[in-house]
Scaffold this motif. Structure first.
Motif, short mmCIF file in Angstrom:
data_model
loop_
_atom_site.label_atom_id
_atom_site.label_comp_id
_atom_site.label_asym_id
_atom_site.label_seq_id
_atom_site.Cartn_x
_atom_site.Cartn_y
_atom_site.Cartn_z
N PHE A 1 -1.87 10.93 53.37
CA PHE A 1 -0.77 10.19 54.51
C PHE A 1 0.80 9.54 53.55
N MET A 2 0.98 10.31 52.35
CA MET A 2 2.59 9.62 52.14
C MET A 2 2.93 10.88 51.36
N ALA B 1 3.05 14.15 45.86
CA ALA B 1 3.35 14.88 47.84
C ALA B 1 1.24 16.43 47.66
N MET B 2 1.55 16.73 48.90
CA MET B 2 -0.01 16.94 49.17
C MET B 2 0.14 18.49 48.84
N ASP B 3 -0.49 19.20 48.03
CA ASP B 3 -0.87 20.80 47.54
C ASP B 3 -2.08 21.19 47.80
N GLU C 1 -7.83 4.45 56.75
CA GLU C 1 -7.79 4.10 55.27
C GLU C 1 -6.50 5.07 55.42
N LEU C 2 -5.70 4.25 53.97
CA LEU C 2 -4.22 4.87 53.42
C LEU C 2 -5.44 5.91 52.53
N GLU D 1 3.66 9.87 60.00
CA GLU D 1 3.40 8.57 61.04
C GLU D 1 2.11 10.09 62.37
N GLN D 2 2.44 11.13 61.93
CA GLN D 2 2.18 12.39 62.90
C GLN D 2 0.13 12.36 62.51
#
Length: 122
Positions: A86-87, A105-107, A81-82, A68-69
């Motif tokens: 963001f997740m 997850a972000m990598d 836009e998603l 959410e940040q």
């Protein structure tokens, strides 16, 4: 060759379960990418996405955690836009006695989808 027989080119049960989790991630990401979202709507969107993917065969669970940040920073007071940044997502699939847990997850700036574990034996 009869249907009861198999050869080395047939996928293993673990491979079939991994394929199923890939289908779930493809659906989740490409069905919802671009959806308008802001910090206030993030939680309800995450629950709707979880419910939608859990409806698919062999899906045991889906857990989506929205950042959410990052959404607030990107939305700049309105919405954005998603995207995968963001997740964080965990999906568990059970098929033919195999349970696969996968995560997105972000990598290094990329929403990486990967198998975390495969339980059960072939």
């Amino acid at each position: 060759m009869s249907s009861a027989e198999s050869d080395d080119t047939d996928p293993t049960k673990a491979e079939s379960a991994c394929f199923e989790v890939g289908i779930k991630f493809g659906t989740l990401y490409h069905q919802f990418a671009g959806t308008p979202v802001n910090p206030e709507s993030a939680d309800s969107l995450a629950r709707a996405m979880e419910d939608a993917i859990e409806n698919q065969p062999h899906c045991e669970s889906v857990a989506i955690e929205m950042d959410e940040q990052a959404l607030a920073a990107a939305a700049d007071g309105e919405y954005t836009e998603l995207t995968g940044r963001f997740m964080t997502v965990e999906i568990v699939v059970a098929r033919e006695g195999r349970t696969v847990t996968a995560r997105m997850a972000m990598d290094d700036g990329y929403p990486l989808m990967e198998i975390k574990s495969v339980e059960g034996n072939d």
